[in-house]
Design an enzyme around this catalytic site. Sequence first.
Site, short mmCIF file in Angstrom:
data_model
loop_
_atom_site.label_atom_id
_atom_site.label_comp_id
_atom_site.label_asym_id
_atom_site.label_seq_id
_atom_site.Cartn_x
_atom_site.Cartn_y
_atom_site.Cartn_z
N GLN B 209 0.83 -1.20 0.00
CA GLN B 209 0.00 0.00 0.00
C GLN B 209 0.86 1.25 0.00
OE1 GLN B 209 -2.37 -2.07 3.44
NE2 GLN B 209 -3.40 -0.14 3.04
N ARG B 322 -6.00 7.07 17.34
CA ARG B 322 -7.29 7.01 16.67
C ARG B 322 -8.33 6.31 17.55
NH1 ARG B 322 -9.92 7.83 11.50
NH2 ARG B 322 -8.10 8.88 10.67
N ARG B 354 -7.75 -1.76 8.68
CA ARG B 354 -9.05 -1.13 8.41
C ARG B 354 -9.74 -0.64 9.69
NH1 ARG B 354 -13.10 -4.31 4.33
NH2 ARG B 354 -14.01 -2.52 3.29
N GLU B 725 -12.96 2.36 5.35
CA GLU B 725 -12.97 1.83 6.71
C GLU B 725 -14.31 1.91 7.43
OE1 GLU B 725 -9.59 4.50 7.27
OE2 GLU B 725 -8.74 2.99 8.60
#
Lengths: 496, 771
Positions: B209, B322, B354, B725
Amino acid sequence: MRDKLRFILNGRLEEIEECPPTETVLDFLRDRKKLVGTKEGCAEGDCGACTVVIAESINGCLRYSAVNSCILFLPTLDGKQLTTVEDLQQAEGELHPVQQAMVEQHGSQCGFCTPGFVMSLFGMFHDRYDHKTSRAYIDANLAGNLCRCTGYAPIVRAARQSLNDPDADRFKQDETEVQNQLSGLQSDEMLNIGSEGMQFFAPTSVAQLCSTLEANPGATIVAGATDVGLWVTKQLQQLNTLIYTGKVLELLAIEQDDNTSQLSIGAAVTYTEALPFMLEAYPDFEEVLTRLGAVQVRNAGTIGGNIANGSPIADMPPALIALGAQLVLASSAGERAIDLEKFFVAYGQQDLRHGECVARVLVPLPEKGQHFRTYKVSKRIEQDISAVCGAFSISLRDGKVTTARVCYGGMAATPKRATRCENLLLHNAWNEQTIEKAMNAMDEDFSPITDMRASAGYRMSVARNLLKRFYLETSEQDFSVRLSRSHEDPEQASRP
Amino acid sequence: MSTEHTKPSDMSAIRKPTPHESAHKHVAGSAPYVDDLPQPDQLLHAYVGFSSIAHGRLTRLGLDKVRAFPGVRALICAADIPGPNEISPIQAGDERILVTDTVEFLGQPLFAVAADNRDIARRAARLADVSYEALPAILDIEAALAEESYVLEPHTMCRGDSARALTDAPHRVRGELRLGGQDHFYLEGQVSLAIPQEDGDLLICTSSQHPTEIQEAIAHALDRPSNAVTVEVRRMGGAFGGKETQAAQWAVIAALLAEKIGRPVKIRLDRDDDMISTGKRHDFLIRYDVGFNDTGLIEGIEFMQAARCGMSADLSGPIADRAMFHCDNAYYLPNVKVESFRCKTNTVSNTAFRGFGGPQGMMGIERVMDAIAAHLKFDPLQVRKTNFYGRKERNITHYHMTVEDNVIHELVSELERSSEYELRRNQARDFNRQSPVIKRGIALTPVKFGISFTTTFLNQAGALVHIYRDGSIHLNHGGTEMGQGLMTKVAQVVADEFQVNLDRVKVTATNTGKVPNTTATAASAGSDMNGMAARAACTTLRERLTTFAAEHYEVVAEEIRFFDNRVKLGPNELSFAGLVMQAWLGRVSLSATGYYKTPKIFYDRERARGRPFLYFAYGAAVSEVELDTLTGESRIMRVDLLHDVGRSLNPAVDMGQIEGGFIQGAGWLTTEELWWNEDGRLDTHAPSTYKIPTCGDVPEIFNALIWNKGRNAEATIHRSKAVGEPPLMLAISVHSALLQAVAAARESAVLPALDSPATAETLLNCIQESR
C-alpha cells in the site's frame, strides 16, 4: 504397468512421463504450464483460491468436481479432465455465464480469490441439482472459497444469476466428445510414474494394492490427499513412495446389503459420493456431512482416509462408532474385520498391521426404534474443524433405553465412546433425570485438552450439552433446539 | 479557483455503478499479481529463517547446513546489510530487518536464503542451527501494564472535569472489555520481486500500500539514494492495512539478496509464516467508568485503553491515538478523560488494519451505551439517541473539534423505521419467552468516523496525467489498488473532467518513478486525495487545451465546452482527439502533474486539540442474531445497513465496501480468534485454524443501503465521502446484538461481560457465568 500419466488439460491431452509423486496440481499449472490464473492462497486446501474443476466419466455421464489444486497430487489426475479458469471463456472470447455474472454483480474486488470462486461456480453450473439458487445450496457449495473483500453478498447474487441455465455453455455441448476422450484414457493397468527414485503407484485392485504395499514397506497410502497434501506443502515432508487408492475398483464401491442390513463403503469413496447413501440411511448425517471440510475437500477426501489417518478430531469416526460400524482391513494375507472403535488404539496409533490397508467400512442400517443424531461444534459453522463432534445412537422401547452408544471426537486422543455415560442411559427411562445423571458422568469419561480450537472446560460443557440437545430433539418439545438454517426457498429472502 | 460540477451530464463517467476496472480480468484469471508476472531470466527464490522463541539472546546462528544445501545460491544475515539494519516506518529505531542479537518475538526473521526454486529455499531455511539464551517474555496486555512495558509513552486526552462529574452523577457504572486482534487474511500473501537494473539500481514489483516507503526502506538498507530504487504496484490481492508497513521487510530482503548476487530475486511467504510473522489488528483492554443521569445522559466518563503493540512501535502511536479519537463514536461526552497505554510485548508488532484503532475505541463507548441501558432497564437505542452529538450545541469532541456535519439523527431515524427495529425488538423478546434454548438479540449501533490521516503531513497526494496524440489518456497517481476500486473511481473522475468515455482512460500501475514521495493508500482517503490530485492535473490540461483552442479557433474561452467525447467551440465542434492532435501540432504540453493537500486540518498533539479530520463519515446498522445456549454457537439472521458515502462516485464500488467491510468487522467480533500458547506461539496461523467469515455467515436477509441524502459538507471530490474503513464498524451491532441474546439467556440482571471475539466458547462462558 503403465508409466505415462495421461489427462486432459483444458481440452488438450497431457502426457507426462516424469513427475515427483507429490508435485501438486497447482505447482504444475503455475510453474510448468505458466497457467497463473489459478492462485495459491493458503496451500492447505482451506481458502479455495486454487480451485480447479475435474471431470470424470461416471456411469455414462460426466461428473464435474471442484477441488483444491494446492494439495492435489498431479498423478491422481490420471484419466480425468482438468479445467482451469483460463479455459472457461466461450468460443468468441465471450465470458462464461458464471464469469459474466461475477462482473455484472460486482463479485470481485481485489480479484485474487475470484478465479477460485469462478471455478466453484463452474462446478455448480454443471451440478445436477434442482434448487441451485437456494441459499442453502450456494452456501454449501461456496463454503470452501474465502473472500476477504466483498462479504460474499455480490457473489451469492452472481450465483443466483448464473446457475439457472446449465445448458448454456460449450462444455455441455462437448460432453460426448470429452467422454470418448476420457474413455480412451482408462486402463486396468497400474500406473507407475516417478522422478529421481521417487515413485507413485496407482493400483487398480486390492490384490495389486496389497502386493505393492508389501513390496514398498515405507510407502504412504494416499486417497484424496486432503491431509497428506499438507504434509508436503506445510511440513515439507519428502514422501518417496505413494500408493494411490483412487483407482482401486473394490475400494470405490458402495453397496447396500439388505440381508446383512449393512451399508458397505469402500475406503476410496469420497464424502460426496457417500453422502446420498448415508443420508438415505440416516438423514441426520446431513449436518456433519455438509459441514465437514468444504465441497472441494468432500470431492477429494474419502471416508476411508478420514478413518485411516487416525485423527482424534475427524468427524466421521464418532458417528460411525456410535452406529456400531465395523472396519475391514486388507492385506496380502487376506481380510479381517474389527469394530471401528478398536482401530483407534492411541493418539497417532491405529490397529493397522504391516502391509495392511483400510478396505471398507460396514455401517449397520437403522433399526426400528433407533434414534441417531450427530452434532458438530466449531468456531465457524461452515468448513471448520470440530472442537467437539458428538454422535448419539439409542434405541427406545416403552420409554426405556435398550441400546445406547455415545461417541465423541475432540474429547480425547482418539474418537472415544462415553462408556460411563452410556451405562447410565442403558435400561433407564428416557427422561430428564436420566440425562442429567448421564451428563454428569461425562466428567469421568473424558479429560479433554485445551488448544486453539477450544478449552478443556468448553469441550466438557459442550459434550454434556450435546447429550441434552439429543434428548430434547428425541423427546416431545415445542421449541427449537437448533439455530435456524437458511431458507430453502430463495423467494423468501430479500437480498442477497 | 475550485470548480464544482454540481450536475454531471448523463454521459458523465462519475456516479455510475461502473464495474471494477479489472473485473473482466479478475474473472478470466488474467489479472496478474506479483507472483504471476513472467519470471525474469536467472530468477532466484528467497525464503526466510524465523526465530522459534519469543524473547532471548541469539547465541548461535549456524548457517553451514543452509549454505551447503544443494541449490542454495546466496544467504544473508544481519551483518550483510550494507546500510542500517532498521525498518521502522516511523524511524523509531526499534525494528530490525534481520535479528542482530536479541529475538523479540516468535517468528522474527533471522536470516534469508536465495535458491534455485522456492521449495529448496524453504527447505534450506529450516536447516539453521540456532541457539538462544531465553529471556522472560511479556506476552499480554496485563503483563505489560504490570511491568510498565511500553513501545511509546502513555497519552491522555481530556476535556472538563471527569472525576468530579463521575462523583456527582446520579448513576455510575464501571466495566471492562477485552478485544482480540485480527489477522488481515488478504488472500494474496506478502510477495516481492527485485530485479537488478543498470548501475546496480533495482526495480521492485511488490504488493504494498506504500510504494514510497518500500523505496526508501530499500535505499536505506542498501545505503543508496532513493533514485536508485523504483517500486511498482499494479494491484494487490487484498491488503486492509496489512500491506501498509508490513510489506517492506520482505521487499527489503529480496532487494538485499538481489543486490548481493546480482540476479532477480522473488520472495513469497507461505500463508502460515505470513500469519505468524506479520502484524495484525491491535488487541485492546478497555476499562470504563461512566456517570449518567436518570435519562441515561452521560455526565462524565473515563476510559483506560491499553493496546498490545507487540515488540515495536510500527504505527501503534497513530493507531492508539485514533482509538482515543473514537472513544466518543457519535456521542457527546461532556466531561471526559481517555488514557492510552501502548504496551510492548514479545509478540509480532501489531499494525494498521481497516479502522486503525477506531473500531476498538468505538467498541468501548458502545459497551458503555449497553451498560447504561442495562442499568436503567432502557432500550439501548434510546440511550444511544439521548447521547448523540447535537447539531448546534453539544457538538464539540473531546479533542475540541466541532462536529459540523452531523447527520446521525436523521440517518438513524431512517434506519430505525426501515428496519422495523422496535417491532422486531418486541418480537425477539416474545420469541425468547417461549424459547428456552435458542435466544435472539437485536441491536442498532451508529458509526461516526473521522476522515484524514491524523498525522497532518501525510494528507498530500500527487497524480500524473498524459494525453496522447490519439486522444487516449494515461492516468497515474500515488494511490494503490488493493481491490477497493480506487483506480476505477479516479479514472471516472478523469473521464468526467474531459467528458470522455471511461474506456479512453488507461489506469496504470503505481510507480515511484512517475509520482514520487507519496503517502500510503490508507485512512480511507485514497479517492479523496488521489481523485483531487488527478482532477488538478486534468484542470491544468483542460486549461491548456482551452487556451490553445481559444487562440487557434478564435473563440472566447467561455464558449469552449468539453462534452460527449467532443469539444464545443462556440458554434462549431470537433472531436476530443481532434483537438488534442491540433494542440500537439500547436506545441502544447499534453502532460501534467496534479497535487492535493487536504485543507483545514491541524492538530496539536501535545495539547490534544485541533481539527484532525476534514469531515466525518456516518452510518448505522441493525443486526439480529440467534444464539444456541447449549453450545454458544450463533448466527446473524438479518442485517440492515444505512451508510453515508456523501454523493457516491461509484455506488457499486461503495456498496462493495459497505457489505464487505461489515462482514469483515463481523468476523473480527465473532469467529476470528487469534490464539497464542504460553510460549508466545501463534497457533491460529492458517485458515484451518483462523476462521474468517465464509459465505454461510452472511445473513439471510442483508439489506445494505447507501444513504440517498448523503452529501459531503466539505468540498471533497464531487462531494463524495471516504468509504474504505467506516462500514467495518457497522458490525459492532452484531456484537451488541449477541450481548442482548446472552442477557436474555441469563438469569442474572447484570450486564454480561462479553468480550470479543464472541466465539461460541466466549458466548457459552458468558451465558454460564451467572448460573
